[in-house]
Design a protein around this motif. Structure first.
Motif, short mmCIF file in Angstrom:
data_model
loop_
_atom_site.label_atom_id
_atom_site.label_comp_id
_atom_site.label_asym_id
_atom_site.label_seq_id
_atom_site.Cartn_x
_atom_site.Cartn_y
_atom_site.Cartn_z
N GLU A 1 6.57 -8.65 7.96
CA GLU A 1 7.51 -7.61 7.55
C GLU A 1 7.96 -7.82 6.10
N ARG A 2 8.10 -9.08 5.69
CA ARG A 2 8.45 -9.34 4.29
C ARG A 2 7.31 -8.89 3.38
N ALA A 3 6.07 -9.14 3.79
CA ALA A 3 4.93 -8.70 2.99
C ALA A 3 4.96 -7.19 2.79
N VAL A 4 5.19 -6.46 3.86
CA VAL A 4 5.25 -5.00 3.75
C VAL A 4 6.40 -4.58 2.84
N ALA A 5 7.52 -5.26 2.93
CA ALA A 5 8.69 -4.93 2.11
C ALA A 5 8.41 -5.08 0.62
N ILE A 6 7.46 -5.95 0.25
CA ILE A 6 7.12 -6.10 -1.17
C ILE A 6 5.83 -5.35 -1.52
N GLY A 7 5.37 -4.49 -0.60
CA GLY A 7 4.22 -3.65 -0.89
C GLY A 7 2.87 -4.29 -0.67
#
Length: 155
Positions: free
Chosen positions: A69-75
């Motif tokens: 989810e952190r990866a998605v949050a940074i694109g």
């Protein structure tokens, strides 16, 4: 299809994305590794270690979701597909069949030690480009180190 715009620069996104992807692969495979040991464990300390292995699985599953989810949050698109994990894992696989409790303790202790080393490298790599992701990795590392200590004490 809309993409998530990164709050990071392209260079910071690349470094952080690589760190998060490596962490994701470690965590997905750690969960599988611990379940494999859990299912095939035998020996006089079966119950204690059996339950302790589930603690690793729980940590790995929760942490992999947080990392993805952190990866998605940074694109960055996380890749937890089985082929990706199989191709990129650095975790030495357990032997097939029943696993003696003493061997499992030693194997898990060693595996956690190696994963912790890679997480510490990722912590260092994300210091400048993304302290938020670094903080996430620090928290996961603290939990991995706690479980490592508990397994190491059983050796």
């Amino acid at each position: 299809m809309a993409a998530v715009k990164s709050p990071l620069s392209e260079a910071a996104q690349k470094v952080t994305g690589e760190a998060l992807q490596g962490a994701l692969v470690d965590l997905v495979d750690l969960g599988l590794y611990a379940k494999q040991a859990h299912w095939n464990l035998v020996g006089p300390r079966f119950k204690t270690i059996h339950e302790h292995l589930d603690e690793i699985v729980d940590l790995a599953r929760t942490a992999q979701d947080d990392v993805a989810e952190r990866a998605v949050a940074i694109g960055v698109n996380p890749d937890g597909r089985s082929r990706t994990v199989a191709d990129r894992t650095e975790i030495q696989q357990l032997e097939p069949g029943y696993l003696n409790d003493e061997k499992v303790v030693l194997a898990v202790t060693g595996t956690l030690f190696e994963i912790i080393g890679r997480f510490r490298e990722r912590i260092a790599a994300t210091d400048e480009p993304d302290p938020v992701s670094q903080d996430l990795l620090i928290g996961i590392t603290a939990e991995l180190e706690k479980i490592h200590w508990m397994f190491q004490a059983q050796a």
